[in-house]
Design a protein around this motif. Structure first.
Motif, PDB file in Angstrom:
ATOM      1  N   ALA A 150       0.821  -1.212   0.000  1.00 39.07           N
ATOM      2  CA  ALA A 150       0.000   0.000   0.000  1.00 39.07           C
ATOM      3  C   ALA A 150       0.860   1.268   0.000  1.00 39.07           C
ATOM      4  O   ALA A 150       0.592   2.210  -0.753  1.00 39.07           O
ATOM      5  N   VAL A 151       1.885   1.299   0.829  1.00 37.52           N
ATOM      6  CA  VAL A 151       2.700   2.510   0.954  1.00 37.52           C
ATOM      7  C   VAL A 151       3.555   2.750  -0.281  1.00 37.52           C
ATOM      8  O   VAL A 151       3.696   3.877  -0.753  1.00 37.52           O
ATOM      9  N   PHE A 152       4.102   1.670  -0.845  1.00 36.96           N
ATOM     10  CA  PHE A 152       5.041   1.829  -1.954  1.00 36.96           C
ATOM     11  C   PHE A 152       4.425   1.527  -3.313  1.00 36.96           C
ATOM     12  O   PHE A 152       5.129   1.448  -4.323  1.00 36.96           O
ATOM     13  N   GLY A 153       3.113   1.357  -3.342  1.00 40.31           N
ATOM     14  CA  GLY A 153       2.393   1.281  -4.604  1.00 40.31           C
ATOM     15  C   GLY A 153       2.677   0.051  -5.439  1.00 40.31           C
ATOM     16  O   GLY A 153       2.577   0.099  -6.670  1.00 40.31           O
ATOM     17  N   GLY A 154       3.038  -1.061  -4.800  1.00 40.76           N
ATOM     18  CA  GLY A 154       3.270  -2.289  -5.557  1.00 40.76           C
ATOM     19  C   GLY A 154       4.451  -2.210  -6.499  1.00 40.76           C
ATOM     20  O   GLY A 154       4.418  -2.796  -7.585  1.00 40.76           O
ATOM     21  N   ARG A 155       5.497  -1.487  -6.120  1.00 34.53           N
ATOM     22  CA  ARG A 155       6.675  -1.318  -6.981  1.00 34.53           C
ATOM     23  C   ARG A 155       7.475  -2.611  -7.088  1.00 34.53           C
ATOM     24  O   ARG A 155       8.000  -3.104  -6.096  1.00 34.53           O
ATOM     25  N   PRO A 156       7.645  -3.176  -8.284  1.00 33.17           N
ATOM     26  CA  PRO A 156       8.440  -4.399  -8.423  1.00 33.17           C
ATOM     27  C   PRO A 156       9.932  -4.158  -8.262  1.00 33.17           C
ATOM     28  O   PRO A 156      10.690  -5.117  -8.052  1.00 33.17           O
ATOM     29  N   ASP A 157      10.389  -2.883  -8.337  1.00 38.30           N
ATOM     30  CA  ASP A 157      11.814  -2.591  -8.181  1.00 38.30           C
ATOM     31  C   ASP A 157      12.207  -2.360  -6.720  1.00 38.30           C
ATOM     32  O   ASP A 157      13.393  -2.272  -6.401  1.00 38.30           O
ATOM     33  N   LEU A 158      11.224  -2.250  -5.813  1.00 39.72           N
ATOM     34  CA  LEU A 158      11.530  -2.061  -4.399  1.00 39.72           C
ATOM     35  C   LEU A 158      12.076  -3.361  -3.823  1.00 39.72           C
ATOM     36  O   LEU A 158      11.452  -4.416  -3.946  1.00 39.72           O
ATOM     37  N   VAL A 159      13.228  -3.306  -3.189  1.00 34.64           N
ATOM     38  CA  VAL A 159      13.840  -4.495  -2.582  1.00 34.64           C
ATOM     39  C   VAL A 159      13.485  -4.530  -1.103  1.00 34.64           C
ATOM     40  O   VAL A 159      13.677  -3.541  -0.385  1.00 34.64           O
ATOM     41  N   VAL A 160      12.970  -5.660  -0.652  1.00 33.93           N
ATOM     42  CA  VAL A 160      12.575  -5.837   0.748  1.00 33.93           C
ATOM     43  C   VAL A 160      13.216  -7.112   1.271  1.00 33.93           C
ATOM     44  O   VAL A 160      13.162  -8.160   0.617  1.00 33.93           O
ATOM     45  N   THR A 161      13.845  -7.027   2.433  1.00 32.80           N
ATOM     46  CA  THR A 161      14.466  -8.206   3.010  1.00 32.80           C
ATOM     47  C   THR A 161      14.258  -8.227   4.514  1.00 32.80           C
ATOM     48  O   THR A 161      13.874  -7.230   5.121  1.00 32.80           O
ATOM     49  N   SER A 162      14.495  -9.387   5.117  1.00 35.63           N
ATOM     50  CA  SER A 162      14.405  -9.554   6.559  1.00 35.63           C
ATOM     51  C   SER A 162      15.603 -10.366   7.034  1.00 35.63           C
ATOM     52  O   SER A 162      15.964 -11.372   6.405  1.00 35.63           O
ATOM     53  N   VAL A 163      16.214  -9.942   8.133  1.00 40.83           N
ATOM     54  CA  VAL A 163      17.379 -10.673   8.653  1.00 40.83           C
ATOM     55  C   VAL A 163      16.974 -11.801   9.583  1.00 40.83           C
ATOM     56  O   VAL A 163      17.835 -12.552  10.056  1.00 40.83           O
ATOM     57  N   LYS A 164      15.690 -11.969   9.842  1.00 42.50           N
ATOM     58  CA  LYS A 164      15.284 -12.978  10.827  1.00 42.50           C
ATOM     59  C   LYS A 164      15.459 -14.407  10.339  1.00 42.50           C
ATOM     60  O   LYS A 164      15.486 -15.342  11.134  1.00 42.50           O
ATOM     61  N   GLY A 165      15.574 -14.592   9.030  1.00 37.06           N
ATOM     62  CA  GLY A 165      15.938 -15.912   8.536  1.00 37.06           C
ATOM     63  C   GLY A 165      17.366 -16.280   8.903  1.00 37.06           C
ATOM     64  O   GLY A 165      17.724 -17.464   8.963  1.00 37.06           O
ATOM     65  N   HIS A 166      18.208 -15.269   9.153  1.00 33.11           N
ATOM     66  CA  HIS A 166      19.597 -15.484   9.544  1.00 33.11           C
ATOM     67  C   HIS A 166      19.754 -15.653  11.050  1.00 33.11           C
ATOM     68  O   HIS A 166      20.433 -16.574  11.513  1.00 33.11           O
ATOM     69  N   VAL A 167      19.154 -14.744  11.815  1.00 37.52           N
ATOM     70  CA  VAL A 167      19.451 -14.662  13.254  1.00 37.52           C
ATOM     71  C   VAL A 167      18.235 -14.891  14.145  1.00 37.52           C
ATOM     72  O   VAL A 167      18.355 -14.836  15.375  1.00 37.52           O
ATOM     73  N   GLY A 168      17.067 -15.150  13.563  1.00 39.04           N
ATOM     74  CA  GLY A 168      15.872 -15.300  14.370  1.00 39.04           C
ATOM     75  C   GLY A 168      15.357 -13.955  14.846  1.00 39.04           C
ATOM     76  O   GLY A 168      15.840 -12.891  14.451  1.00 39.04           O
ATOM     77  N   LEU A 200       7.899 -17.362  -2.375  1.00 42.96           N
ATOM     78  CA  LEU A 200       7.284 -16.163  -1.827  1.00 42.96           C
ATOM     79  C   LEU A 200       5.760 -16.244  -1.802  1.00 42.96           C
ATOM     80  O   LEU A 200       5.134 -16.838  -2.691  1.00 42.96           O
ATOM     81  N   ASP A 201       5.197 -15.639  -0.791  1.00 44.17           N
ATOM     82  CA  ASP A 201       3.749 -15.456  -0.704  1.00 44.17           C
ATOM     83  C   ASP A 201       3.287 -14.752  -1.978  1.00 44.17           C
ATOM     84  O   ASP A 201       3.880 -13.745  -2.392  1.00 44.17           O
ATOM     85  N   PRO A 202       2.237 -15.225  -2.639  1.00 50.42           N
ATOM     86  CA  PRO A 202       1.774 -14.592  -3.884  1.00 50.42           C
ATOM     87  C   PRO A 202       1.323 -13.148  -3.709  1.00 50.42           C
ATOM     88  O   PRO A 202       1.213 -12.415  -4.701  1.00 50.42           O
ATOM     89  N   ALA A 203       1.076 -12.703  -2.474  1.00 45.41           N
ATOM     90  CA  ALA A 203       0.670 -11.315  -2.248  1.00 45.41           C
ATOM     91  C   ALA A 203       1.842 -10.350  -2.370  1.00 45.41           C
ATOM     92  O   ALA A 203       1.635  -9.133  -2.483  1.00 45.41           O
ATOM     93  N   VAL A 204       3.067 -10.868  -2.371  1.00 39.64           N
ATOM     94  CA  VAL A 204       4.252 -10.011  -2.467  1.00 39.64           C
ATOM     95  C   VAL A 204       4.331  -9.380  -3.855  1.00 39.64           C
ATOM     96  O   VAL A 204       4.319 -10.089  -4.868  1.00 39.64           O
ATOM     97  N   THR A 205       4.429  -8.055  -3.914  1.00 42.24           N
ATOM     98  CA  THR A 205       4.575  -7.366  -5.201  1.00 42.24           C
ATOM     99  C   THR A 205       5.949  -6.731  -5.357  1.00 42.24           C
ATOM    100  O   THR A 205       6.249  -6.148  -6.389  1.00 42.24           O
TER     101      THR A 205
END
Length: 233
Positions: A150-168, A200-205
């Motif tokens: 919603a905030v970033f308008g479904g931009r496919p070029d926006l990179v999103v990551t989470s470190v919790k897969g590495h360190v919990g 990836l969850d299909p909702a991810v844009t």
């Protein structure tokens, strides 16, 4: 970190230490999280923390601690500090929807991101990378995905990551851990991958870097900075 920046900007302090620390690995915490639906035990440890994955099943408790030095930009330059980054904006909200789950539509995540962008004086399309909370809980990730979309308008070029897969999920140290990953990424023109996640969850844009190698980011946008910003070191 936001409070420390405010104190520096108000002239209440020349420099501040801010960060977080947590070590909540104890039986009571573990069973409480199961009862709240925050996790489900799995046999394969490689499938235990999967941010934004269709098969995500909850958090994995982690431990951690990190601190950063914050000071006025002019002061940092005057003493020759090795500046790692600059605080452009900050926001915080409090949500009481549920003890462990956000409102499903991500309303409050949307609000806090928009407030932070407004405080920084930048538009959503000026953001290259988001270090997400990405706890790998089914409902938590769904709300965060909706908020980012919603905030970033479904931009496919926006990179999103989470470190919790590495360190919990390191609790009180989780946000500063993500900040350190972001600072490392800016210094190296790269983004840490979302470890463990494969589908990836299909909702991810947006774009989520998978695998084990950092995603190279050679075309980062330039950043407008001046000595009035608070420096991180």
């Amino acid at each position: 970190i936001g409070l420390a920046c405010w104190m520096i900007e108000q002239g209440r302090a020349d420099a501040m230490l801010a960060g977080g620390s947590d070590a909540a690995l104890q039986p009571l915490t573990f069973h409480s999280q199961i009862n709240y639906g925050m996790l489900r035990p799995v046999e394969d440890p490689r499938r235990a923390s999967l941010p934004f994955d269709v098969a995500r099943c909850g958090i994995v408790e982690g431990e951690g601690s990190a601190m950063i030095v914050l000071e006025d930009g002019a002061r940092a330059r005057a003493r020759g500090a090795h500046v790692l980054g600059w605080v452009r904006g900050y926001a915080s909200v409090s949500e009481a929807y549920h003890p462990s789950s956000p409102q499903p539509d991500g309303h409050w995540e949307q609000r806090v991101m928009r407030l932070a962008l407004a405080d920084a004086g930048i538009e959503p399309d000026e953001v290259d990378v988001v270090l997400a909370h990405g706890t790998a809980t089914p409902v938590g990730d769904a709300a965060e995905i909706a908020a980012i979309n919603a905030v970033f308008g479904g931009r496919p070029d926006l990179v999103v990551t989470s470190v919790k897969g590495h360190v919990g999920h390191s609790g009180g140290a989780a946000n500063v851990t993500a900040l350190l990953a972001g600072l490392w990424g800016m210094a190296n023109d790269a983004v840490v991958p979302t470890a463990g996640t494969t589908e990836l969850d299909p909702a991810v844009t947006f774009r989520v870097p998978l695998g084990t190698a950092p995603l190279r980011m050679p075309d980062r946008k330039s950043t407008r900075l001046n000595s009035s910003h608070v420096a991180l070191s």
